[in-house]
Scaffold this motif. Structure first.
Motif, PDB file in Angstrom:
ATOM      1  N   ARG A   1     -21.966 -38.591 -22.369  1.00  0.00           N
ATOM      2  CA  ARG A   1     -23.213 -37.988 -22.831  1.00  0.00           C
ATOM      3  C   ARG A   1     -22.961 -36.528 -23.184  1.00  0.00           C
ATOM      4  O   ARG A   1     -21.851 -36.026 -23.032  1.00  0.00           O
ATOM      5  CB  ARG A   1     -24.304 -38.077 -21.741  1.00  0.00           C
ATOM      6  CG  ARG A   1     -24.661 -39.501 -21.343  1.00  0.00           C
ATOM      7  CD  ARG A   1     -25.691 -39.514 -20.230  1.00  0.00           C
ATOM      8  NE  ARG A   1     -26.977 -39.006 -20.664  1.00  0.00           N
ATOM      9  CZ  ARG A   1     -27.921 -39.758 -21.233  1.00  0.00           C
ATOM     10  NH1 ARG A   1     -27.718 -41.032 -21.446  1.00  0.00           N
ATOM     11  NH2 ARG A   1     -29.065 -39.224 -21.590  1.00  0.00           N
TER      12      ARG A   1
ATOM     13  N   ALA B   1     -24.065 -32.740 -22.102  1.00  0.00           N
ATOM     14  CA  ALA B   1     -24.685 -32.043 -20.974  1.00  0.00           C
ATOM     15  C   ALA B   1     -24.924 -30.578 -21.330  1.00  0.00           C
ATOM     16  O   ALA B   1     -24.239 -29.995 -22.166  1.00  0.00           O
ATOM     17  CB  ALA B   1     -23.803 -32.138 -19.735  1.00  0.00           C
TER      18      ALA B   1
ATOM     19  N   SER C   1     -28.153 -33.532 -18.170  1.00  0.00           N
ATOM     20  CA  SER C   1     -28.122 -34.283 -19.421  1.00  0.00           C
ATOM     21  C   SER C   1     -29.039 -33.659 -20.461  1.00  0.00           C
ATOM     22  O   SER C   1     -30.120 -33.148 -20.143  1.00  0.00           O
ATOM     23  CB  SER C   1     -28.533 -35.733 -19.176  1.00  0.00           C
ATOM     24  OG  SER C   1     -28.638 -36.440 -20.384  1.00  0.00           O
TER      25      SER C   1
END
Length: 261
Positions: free
Chosen positions: A185, A187, A241
Motif C-alpha cells: 500500500r 503510507a 495508510s
C-alpha cells in the motif's frame, strides 16, 4: 476532499516517535514543473501538490545528525552523515500534504540499509562531503561504491534571516510527512519539528546529475528558490495508510518507476 492548510507548525503532533534525527546545514534548491510531468513518479493514492497550478522539484543537501530509534537519543557517530535528496511534493486521498523522495544519497552504509529495508526509501550509498569556508557551504556527492555514478556539487552562501516566509517558501519547506510504499500500500509517515529558521541564500555554483538520474527533466534554468537553514531536530511517527488506493501485486510504486511521462 479537504486539503490541510500549509502552516509553519505541524497539524499532527507526533506523540510516540518511532524515529528521531537532526537536519542541519541544509539548503533547499527548487525548480517549478508542471504537475503532469511528475505525476507518474508518485506512489498510488497520491497526486502532485501544487501552488497556483505549479508543483516543484527539490534538491536538498544537508548534514544528518543523531539518527536514532524511538524517542532517542540518536547515535552520535553512526547517526551522523551527509545526505542529499531529490524530492517532489504530494497530497493524498485524505488531504495530507507530504514529500515523495525519488532518491536519497547518504555517506554512511548502515542508515542506507536501514532506510531501504525498513522504511522502503530509495537510499543509495555515496561518497559525500560538506565544507564551510569563509561562510560559504560546498556540498559534494558522487553516487555508488565505484565512484562512477551521477554527481552533484552545490556552492551556497547563506544570507539574511527571513522573518516572514512567503507562501511559496512555506509550501516548499513546511512539509509534515512523507508518502512511501508500505507492504503493498501507500503510507503516510508524519513528522514534527520546530518551525524552520529560514535564511536567504545565494547559489554560487551548481553542477548536478542527481535530478535527471531520478527520472526528471534536466533543470536548465536557475532555481526559483534558494533557502538555507541551520537546522531542526525532527521526530517521526508511525506509518498510516493513505486510504483506499492499494498497489496491485507486482506493481511498482511511482518512486520505483523513476520515469517521467
Amino acid at each position: 476532499m479537504e486539503i490541510e492548510p500549509v502552516t509553519p507548525t505541524t497539524p499532527r503532533p507526533v506523540r510516540r516517535p518511532a524515529l528521531v534525527q537532526g537536519w542541519h546545514e541544509l539548503t533547499f534548491l527548487h525548480w517549478p514543473v508542471e504537475p503532469d510531468r511528475v505525476a507518474g513518479l508518485l506512489p498510488a493514492g497520491t497526486r502532485p501538490d501544487a501552488l497556483d497550478g505549479i508543483t516543484y522539484v527539490g534538491l536538498v543537501p544537508f548534514l544528518m545528525r543523531g539518527v536514532g530509534l524511538g524517542p532517542g537519543p540518536g547515535l552520535p557517530y553512526l547517526g551522523t552523515f551527509c545526505e542529499t535528496n531529490v524530492r517532489l511534493y504530494s497530497v493524498d486521498e485524505r488531504g495530507r500534504r507530504g514529500v515523495v523522495f525519488l532518491s536519497l544519497d547518504a555517506s554512511r552504509l548502515l542508515p542506507v540499509l536501514v532506510g531501504r529495508l525498513g522504511v522502503r526509501l530509495p537510499y543509495v550509498w555515496s561518497a559525500m562531503r560538506l565544507r564551510r569556508t569563509n561562510g560559504v557551504l560546498t556540498y559534494t556527492c558522487r553516487r555508488g561504491a565505484t565512484g562512477r555514478g551521477p554527481t552533484s556539487r552545490a556552492v551556497v552562501r547563506p544570507g539574511a534571516p527571513i522573518a516572514r516566509p512567503s507562501p511559496l517558501e512555506l509550501f516548499l519547506t513546511a512539509r509534515w510527512g512523507m508518502h512511501v510504499p508500505w507492504h503493498g500500500r501507500t503510507a503516510h509517515i508524519p513528522n514534527e519539528h520546530a518551525p524552520w529558521p529560514l535564511y536567504r541564500a545565494e547559489l554560487l555554483g551548481l553542477d548536478d546529475d542527481l535530478v535527471t538520474a531520478a527520472g526528471l527533466p534536466r533543470m536548465t534554468d536557475p532555481p526559483v528558490s534558494v533557502l538555507y537553514t541551520p537546522g531542526v531536530s525532527v521526530r517521526f511517527g508511525r506509518p498510516d495508510s493513505v486510504g483506499t488506493a492499494e498497489l496491485r501485486v507486482g506493481e511498482r510504486s511511482g518512486i520505483e518507476k523513476r520515469r517521467a511521462p
